[in-house]
Design a protein around this motif. Structure first.
Motif, PDB file in Angstrom:
ATOM      1  N   THR A  35     155.610  41.658 122.839  1.00 55.48           N
ATOM      2  CA  THR A  35     155.794  41.763 121.340  1.00 55.48           C
ATOM      3  C   THR A  35     154.864  40.659 120.666  1.00 55.48           C
ATOM      4  N   ARG A  36     154.811  40.901 119.341  1.00 55.80           N
ATOM      5  CA  ARG A  36     153.973  39.788 118.699  1.00 55.80           C
ATOM      6  C   ARG A  36     154.745  38.322 118.742  1.00 55.80           C
ATOM      7  N   ARG A  37     156.043  38.267 118.693  1.00 55.53           N
ATOM      8  CA  ARG A  37     156.461  37.171 118.773  1.00 55.53           C
ATOM      9  C   ARG A  37     156.431  36.500 120.349  1.00 55.53           C
ATOM     10  N   GLU A  38     156.386  37.352 121.375  1.00 51.07           N
ATOM     11  CA  GLU A  38     155.931  36.938 122.794  1.00 51.07           C
ATOM     12  C   GLU A  38     154.563  36.391 122.747  1.00 51.07           C
ATOM     13  N   ARG A  39     153.589  37.162 122.376  1.00 49.08           N
ATOM     14  CA  ARG A  39     152.453  36.720 122.276  1.00 49.08           C
ATOM     15  C   ARG A  39     152.016  35.564 121.584  1.00 49.08           C
ATOM     16  N   PHE A  40     152.843  35.231 120.257  1.00 51.17           N
ATOM     17  CA  PHE A  40     152.557  33.991 119.573  1.00 51.17           C
ATOM     18  C   PHE A  40     153.212  32.771 120.201  1.00 51.17           C
ATOM     19  N   ASP A  41     154.331  33.249 120.939  1.00 49.72           N
ATOM     20  CA  ASP A  41     154.996  31.917 121.711  1.00 49.72           C
ATOM     21  C   ASP A  41     154.201  31.379 122.758  1.00 49.72           C
ATOM     22  N   THR A  61     158.973  11.764 124.890  1.00 49.60           N
ATOM     23  CA  THR A  61     159.656  13.004 125.105  1.00 49.60           C
ATOM     24  C   THR A  61     159.844  13.728 123.498  1.00 49.60           C
ATOM     25  N   VAL A  62     159.172  14.923 123.750  1.00 52.86           N
ATOM     26  CA  VAL A  62     158.972  15.749 122.324  1.00 52.86           C
ATOM     27  C   VAL A  62     159.396  17.160 122.841  1.00 52.86           C
ATOM     28  N   GLU A  63     160.465  17.535 121.867  1.00 54.00           N
ATOM     29  CA  GLU A  63     160.669  19.140 121.968  1.00 54.00           C
ATOM     30  C   GLU A  63     159.905  19.987 120.915  1.00 54.00           C
ATOM     31  N   TYR A  64     159.193  21.038 121.604  1.00 48.15           N
ATOM     32  CA  TYR A  64     158.388  21.797 120.809  1.00 48.15           C
ATOM     33  C   TYR A  64     159.243  23.031 120.623  1.00 48.15           C
ATOM     34  N   ALA A  65     159.326  23.872 119.404  1.00 51.35           N
ATOM     35  CA  ALA A  65     159.986  24.962 119.035  1.00 51.35           C
ATOM     36  C   ALA A  65     159.137  25.923 118.148  1.00 51.35           C
ATOM     37  N   VAL A  66     159.310  27.025 118.397  1.00 52.18           N
ATOM     38  CA  VAL A  66     158.595  28.045 117.350  1.00 52.18           C
ATOM     39  C   VAL A  66     159.880  28.553 116.652  1.00 52.18           C
ATOM     40  N   GLU A  67     159.728  28.623 115.249  1.00 47.16           N
ATOM     41  CA  GLU A  67     160.956  29.338 114.428  1.00 47.16           C
ATOM     42  C   GLU A  67     160.053  30.401 113.668  1.00 47.16           C
ATOM     43  N   ASP A  68     160.767  31.427 113.326  1.00 48.88           N
ATOM     44  CA  ASP A  68     160.209  32.545 112.592  1.00 48.88           C
ATOM     45  C   ASP A  68     159.774  31.950 110.967  1.00 48.88           C
ATOM     46  N   THR A  69     160.510  31.454 110.311  1.00 55.01           N
ATOM     47  CA  THR A  69     160.182  30.649 109.022  1.00 55.01           C
ATOM     48  C   THR A  69     161.218  29.497 108.866  1.00 55.01           C
ATOM     49  N   PRO A  70     160.515  28.534 107.925  1.00 56.65           N
ATOM     50  CA  PRO A  70     161.164  27.505 107.554  1.00 56.65           C
ATOM     51  C   PRO A  70     162.353  27.761 106.627  1.00 56.65           C
ATOM     52  N   GLU A  93     167.599  10.401 120.876  1.00 54.81           N
ATOM     53  CA  GLU A  93     167.241  12.015 120.364  1.00 54.81           C
ATOM     54  C   GLU A  93     165.623  11.926 120.671  1.00 54.81           C
ATOM     55  N   PRO A  94     165.051  13.210 120.952  1.00 47.81           N
ATOM     56  CA  PRO A  94     163.681  13.207 121.216  1.00 47.81           C
ATOM     57  C   PRO A  94     163.122  13.753 119.947  1.00 47.81           C
ATOM     58  N   SER A  95     161.829  13.319 119.725  1.00 46.02           N
ATOM     59  CA  SER A  95     160.951  14.013 118.549  1.00 46.02           C
ATOM     60  C   SER A  95     161.023  15.431 118.536  1.00 46.02           C
ATOM     61  N   ARG A  96     160.676  16.102 117.446  1.00 44.39           N
ATOM     62  CA  ARG A  96     160.798  17.388 117.433  1.00 44.39           C
ATOM     63  C   ARG A  96     159.449  18.013 116.819  1.00 44.39           C
ATOM     64  N   ARG A 101     156.238  30.602 112.711  1.00 46.01           N
ATOM     65  CA  ARG A 101     155.360  31.760 112.946  1.00 46.01           C
ATOM     66  C   ARG A 101     155.067  32.741 112.060  1.00 46.01           C
ATOM     67  N   ARG A 102     155.917  33.174 111.102  1.00 48.32           N
ATOM     68  CA  ARG A 102     155.637  34.102 110.100  1.00 48.32           C
ATOM     69  C   ARG A 102     154.318  33.740 109.015  1.00 48.32           C
ATOM     70  N   PRO A 103     154.698  32.204 108.723  1.00 50.55           N
ATOM     71  CA  PRO A 103     153.488  31.954 107.515  1.00 50.55           C
ATOM     72  C   PRO A 103     152.167  31.562 108.445  1.00 50.55           C
ATOM     73  N   ILE A 104     152.199  31.545 109.492  1.00 52.76           N
ATOM     74  CA  ILE A 104     150.905  31.231 110.280  1.00 52.76           C
ATOM     75  C   ILE A 104     150.223  32.748 110.719  1.00 52.76           C
ATOM     76  N   GLU A 105     151.147  33.455 110.853  1.00 53.64           N
ATOM     77  CA  GLU A 105     150.402  35.072 111.069  1.00 53.64           C
ATOM     78  C   GLU A 105     150.109  35.490 109.794  1.00 53.64           C
ATOM     79  N   ARG A 106     150.837  35.299 108.673  1.00 52.95           N
ATOM     80  CA  ARG A 106     150.150  35.766 107.577  1.00 52.95           C
ATOM     81  C   ARG A 106     148.698  35.260 106.936  1.00 52.95           C
ATOM     82  N   ARG A 107     148.560  33.987 107.331  1.00 59.09           N
ATOM     83  CA  ARG A 107     147.239  33.430 106.958  1.00 59.09           C
ATOM     84  C   ARG A 107     146.281  33.820 107.760  1.00 59.09           C
ATOM     85  N   ALA A 108     146.430  34.121 108.855  1.00 56.38           N
ATOM     86  CA  ALA A 108     145.235  34.660 109.740  1.00 56.38           C
ATOM     87  C   ALA A 108     145.051  36.067 109.944  1.00 56.38           C
TER      88      ALA A 108
END
Length: 144
Positions: A35-41, A61-70, A93-96, A101-108
């Motif tokens: 899916t588009r989400r999996e390719r973006f991840d 320690t940093v946590e990285y995450a992908v969310e659809d929209t803010p 608490e680690p940095s985050r 995803r969606r705002p970036i995909e809309r701009r590209a």
């Protein structure tokens, strides 16, 4: 009545094209194509792995995450949608770092633009955590 030659009935008699999946999945219940989400991840993971490996000693320690929209408040200016966010860790608490995803995909407009935009967002967020210029994190960074 029409003058059709007798023959086998066609499945596509109304011109709607092929019905059903084009490729049968190897594992039932899971699509064969990503899916588009999996390719973006996967794209974000590749960028984060590269940046984090280079700066892990300073980042900690940093946590990285992908969310659809803010999640924005109602009074937010709709012309300024964030593409990512960075939150410094406190105490245990680690940095985050979050990439939206969606705002970036809309701009590209193309895959190469998407690659550059994801790199730019991740580099900017990591630079913000380290209080350095983005060009220090990755020399490929372009401020435009």
């Amino acid at each position: 009545m029409t003058d059709r030659a007798p023959g086998p009935r066609r499945r596509d008699r109304r011109g709607r094209g092929m019905r059903g999946p084009g490729v049968l999945p190897r594992t039932p219940g899971r699509p064969e194509t990503r899916t588009r989400r999996e390719r973006f991840d996967d794209l974000v993971l590749a960028v984060v792995t590269e940046v984090d490996a280079q700066w892990a000693d300073r980042l900690g320690t940093v946590e990285y995450a992908v969310e659809d929209t803010p999640d924005l408040p109602d009074d937010w200016d709709p012309t300024e949608i964030p593409l990512g966010s960075a939150v410094r860790g406190t105490g245990g608490e680690p940095s985050r770092v979050v990439v939206f995803r969606r705002p970036i995909e809309r701009r590209a407009e193309s895959r190469s633009e998407l690659d550059v935009l994801v790199l730019t967002v991740v580099v900017e967020q990591v630079a913000d955590l380290l209080n350095v210029e983005p060009q220090v994190i990755d020399p490929r960074y372009e401020s435009d």
